[in-house]
Design a protein around this motif. Structure first.
Motif, mmCIF file in Angstrom:
data_model
loop_
_atom_site.group_PDB
_atom_site.id
_atom_site.type_symbol
_atom_site.label_atom_id
_atom_site.label_comp_id
_atom_site.label_asym_id
_atom_site.label_seq_id
_atom_site.Cartn_x
_atom_site.Cartn_y
_atom_site.Cartn_z
ATOM 1 N N UNK A 167 1.611 30.548 10.310
ATOM 2 C CA UNK A 167 1.635 31.709 9.333
ATOM 3 C C UNK A 167 0.313 32.189 8.907
ATOM 4 N N UNK A 168 -0.845 31.705 9.130
ATOM 5 C CA UNK A 168 -2.037 32.357 8.596
ATOM 6 C C UNK A 168 -2.472 33.488 9.568
ATOM 7 N N UNK A 169 -1.799 33.354 10.819
ATOM 8 C CA UNK A 169 -2.422 34.210 11.853
ATOM 9 C C UNK A 169 -1.367 35.608 11.818
ATOM 10 N N UNK A 170 -2.195 36.671 11.359
ATOM 11 C CA UNK A 170 -1.658 38.095 11.090
ATOM 12 C C UNK A 170 -2.089 39.280 11.931
ATOM 13 N N UNK A 171 -1.685 40.223 11.895
ATOM 14 C CA UNK A 171 -2.151 41.488 12.567
ATOM 15 C C UNK A 171 -1.561 42.791 11.867
ATOM 16 N N UNK A 172 -2.382 43.615 12.386
ATOM 17 C CA UNK A 172 -2.134 45.022 11.817
ATOM 18 C C UNK A 172 -2.451 46.133 12.887
ATOM 19 N N UNK A 173 -1.601 46.895 13.392
ATOM 20 C CA UNK A 173 -1.620 47.979 14.350
ATOM 21 C C UNK A 173 -1.762 49.092 13.707
ATOM 22 N N UNK A 174 -2.741 50.107 14.319
ATOM 23 C CA UNK A 174 -2.626 51.626 13.739
ATOM 24 C C UNK A 174 -2.224 52.483 14.684
ATOM 25 N N UNK A 175 -1.993 51.999 15.846
ATOM 26 C CA UNK A 175 -1.534 52.529 17.133
ATOM 27 C C UNK A 175 -0.841 51.739 18.264
ATOM 28 N N UNK A 176 -0.715 52.452 19.291
ATOM 29 C CA UNK A 176 -0.089 51.585 20.641
ATOM 30 C C UNK A 176 -1.280 50.513 20.691
#
Length: 169
Positions: A141-150
Protein backbone atom coordinates in the motif's frame (compact mmCIF):
# COMPACT_ATOMS: atom_id res chain seq x y z
CA UNK A 1 4.98 36.51 9.13
CA UNK A 2 7.95 34.33 8.36
CA UNK A 3 9.55 34.09 4.97
CA UNK A 4 9.98 30.53 3.77
CA UNK A 5 11.86 30.08 0.53
CA UNK A 6 12.61 27.03 -1.58
CA UNK A 7 15.72 26.70 -3.69
CA UNK A 8 17.98 24.08 -5.22
CA UNK A 9 20.32 22.44 -2.72
CA UNK A 10 24.00 23.34 -3.01
CA UNK A 11 27.14 21.60 -1.74
CA UNK A 12 27.35 24.03 1.18
CA UNK A 13 23.92 22.77 2.39
CA UNK A 14 25.15 19.21 3.01
CA UNK A 15 25.63 19.54 6.76
CA UNK A 16 22.30 21.35 7.27
CA UNK A 17 20.52 18.71 5.16
CA UNK A 18 22.09 15.93 7.23
CA UNK A 19 20.79 17.56 10.43
CA UNK A 20 17.26 18.02 9.04
CA UNK A 21 17.16 14.36 7.96
CA UNK A 22 18.44 13.11 11.33
CA UNK A 23 16.01 15.29 13.29
CA UNK A 24 13.04 14.36 11.09
CA UNK A 25 13.66 10.62 11.17
CA UNK A 26 15.39 10.28 14.53
CA UNK A 27 18.17 8.19 12.99
CA UNK A 28 21.00 8.44 10.47
CA UNK A 29 19.83 6.06 7.71
CA UNK A 30 18.05 8.70 5.61
CA UNK A 31 20.92 11.17 5.91
CA UNK A 32 23.29 8.42 4.77
CA UNK A 33 20.96 7.62 1.87
CA UNK A 34 20.99 11.27 0.78
CA UNK A 35 24.80 11.40 0.93
CA UNK A 36 25.08 8.18 -1.08
CA UNK A 37 22.56 9.28 -3.74
CA UNK A 38 24.21 12.68 -4.18
CA UNK A 39 27.78 11.36 -4.24
CA UNK A 40 26.68 8.57 -6.59
CA UNK A 41 25.33 11.11 -9.07
CA UNK A 42 21.77 9.76 -8.76
CA UNK A 43 20.09 12.98 -7.56
CA UNK A 44 17.69 14.41 -10.16
CA UNK A 45 16.03 17.23 -8.20
CA UNK A 46 17.16 18.22 -4.71
CA UNK A 47 15.59 21.19 -2.95
CA UNK A 48 15.79 22.80 0.46
CA UNK A 49 13.30 24.99 2.30
CA UNK A 50 14.80 27.89 4.24
CA UNK A 51 13.26 29.88 7.05
CA UNK A 52 15.22 32.98 8.12
CA UNK A 53 18.34 31.60 6.45
CA UNK A 54 18.13 28.21 8.17
CA UNK A 55 17.48 24.98 6.24
CA UNK A 56 14.29 23.52 7.74
CA UNK A 57 13.18 21.15 4.98
CA UNK A 58 14.70 18.94 2.30
CA UNK A 59 13.45 16.81 -0.59
CA UNK A 60 15.34 14.55 -2.96
CA UNK A 61 14.17 12.85 -6.14
CA UNK A 62 16.68 10.30 -7.45
CA UNK A 63 16.97 8.37 -10.69
CA UNK A 64 14.90 5.21 -10.89
CA UNK A 65 14.39 2.87 -13.82
CA UNK A 66 11.38 0.78 -14.80
CA UNK A 67 12.62 -2.32 -16.58
CA UNK A 68 10.12 -4.02 -18.82
CA UNK A 69 11.35 -6.79 -21.09
CA UNK A 70 14.45 -5.41 -22.76
CA UNK A 71 13.41 -1.80 -22.28
CA UNK A 72 14.41 0.58 -19.51
CA UNK A 73 12.27 3.64 -18.78
CA UNK A 74 13.71 6.55 -16.85
CA UNK A 75 11.70 7.69 -13.80
CA UNK A 76 12.31 9.26 -10.39
CA UNK A 77 11.95 8.15 -6.77
CA UNK A 78 10.93 10.59 -4.04
CA UNK A 79 13.10 9.78 -1.02
CA UNK A 80 13.52 11.21 1.40
CA UNK A 81 11.33 14.17 2.30
CA UNK A 82 12.23 15.70 5.67
CA UNK A 83 11.10 18.71 7.66
CA UNK A 84 12.49 19.86 11.02
CA UNK A 85 10.04 18.54 13.67
CA UNK A 86 9.40 22.05 15.01
CA UNK A 87 8.11 23.00 11.53
CA UNK A 88 5.80 19.99 11.04
CA UNK A 89 2.30 21.00 9.98
CA UNK A 90 3.39 24.31 8.46
CA UNK A 91 3.08 23.21 4.82
CA UNK A 92 6.81 23.05 4.13
CA UNK A 93 6.72 19.40 3.02
CA UNK A 94 3.86 20.07 0.62
CA UNK A 95 5.57 23.16 -0.75
CA UNK A 96 8.74 21.14 -1.39
CA UNK A 97 6.78 18.40 -3.18
CA UNK A 98 4.87 20.87 -5.37
CA UNK A 99 8.00 22.84 -6.35
CA UNK A 100 9.93 19.62 -7.10
CA UNK A 101 7.05 18.38 -9.28
CA UNK A 102 7.15 21.61 -11.31
CA UNK A 103 10.89 21.22 -11.87
CA UNK A 104 10.58 17.53 -12.73
CA UNK A 105 7.85 18.17 -15.29
CA UNK A 106 9.87 21.01 -16.83
CA UNK A 107 12.82 18.59 -17.09
CA UNK A 108 10.64 16.12 -18.99
CA UNK A 109 10.20 13.51 -16.27
CA UNK A 110 6.99 11.50 -16.64
CA UNK A 111 6.84 9.16 -13.63
CA UNK A 112 7.58 9.50 -9.91
CA UNK A 113 7.42 6.75 -7.30
CA UNK A 114 7.28 7.14 -3.52
CA UNK A 115 7.21 4.78 -0.56
CA UNK A 116 5.25 6.52 2.17
CA UNK A 117 1.96 7.31 3.86
CA UNK A 118 -0.85 7.05 1.27
CA UNK A 119 -2.98 9.62 3.13
CA UNK A 120 -0.17 12.18 2.89
CA UNK A 121 1.21 11.53 -0.59
CA UNK A 122 -2.27 10.98 -2.02
CA UNK A 123 -2.86 14.72 -1.60
CA UNK A 124 -0.22 15.32 -4.28
CA UNK A 125 -1.60 12.82 -6.78
CA UNK A 126 0.33 9.71 -5.82
CA UNK A 127 -1.67 6.49 -5.70
CA UNK A 128 -1.06 2.84 -5.00
CA UNK A 129 -3.38 2.00 -7.90
CA UNK A 130 -0.84 3.59 -10.28
CA UNK A 131 2.01 1.54 -8.73
CA UNK A 132 0.37 -1.78 -7.91
CA UNK A 133 1.46 -3.55 -11.12
CA UNK A 134 5.15 -2.71 -10.67
CA UNK A 135 7.47 -5.42 -9.43
CA UNK A 136 9.34 -4.17 -6.37
CA UNK A 137 10.66 -5.44 -3.05
CA UNK A 138 8.73 -2.47 -1.65
CA UNK A 139 5.40 -3.49 -3.20
CA UNK A 140 2.46 -2.76 -0.89
CA UNK A 141 0.00 0.00 0.00
CA UNK A 142 2.85 2.44 0.75
CA UNK A 143 4.27 2.11 -2.79
CA UNK A 144 2.64 4.83 -4.86
CA UNK A 145 3.24 6.43 -8.23
CA UNK A 146 2.34 9.61 -10.05
CA UNK A 147 2.55 9.95 -13.84
CA UNK A 148 2.61 13.26 -15.71
CA UNK A 149 2.80 11.72 -19.13
CA UNK A 150 3.24 8.50 -21.02
CA UNK A 151 4.87 6.08 -18.60
CA UNK A 152 4.88 2.32 -18.12
CA UNK A 153 2.34 0.79 -15.77
CA UNK A 154 4.18 -2.50 -15.36
CA UNK A 155 7.79 -3.57 -15.02
CA UNK A 156 10.41 -3.93 -12.34
CA UNK A 157 11.43 -0.85 -10.32
CA UNK A 158 15.20 -0.52 -10.17
CA UNK A 159 16.31 1.99 -7.57
CA UNK A 160 19.74 3.62 -7.38
CA UNK A 161 22.25 1.28 -5.73
CA UNK A 162 22.42 3.63 -2.72
CA UNK A 163 19.00 2.36 -1.60
CA UNK A 164 20.04 -1.23 -1.10
CA UNK A 165 23.27 -0.30 0.67
CA UNK A 166 21.73 2.43 2.86
CA UNK A 167 18.68 0.42 3.87
CA UNK A 168 20.74 -2.68 4.57
CA UNK A 169 22.92 -0.71 7.00
Amino acid sequence: MSMMSIRAATPRDREAIRLVEEHAFGQQAEAGLVDALVSGGDAVVELVAEEDGQVVGHILFSRLFVQNGGKSFSAVALAPLAVEPSFHGTGIGGALIREAHIRLKEAGEALAVVLGDPAYYGRFGYSHARAEKFESEYQGEALQALAWGEAPETGRLVYASAFSSALAA
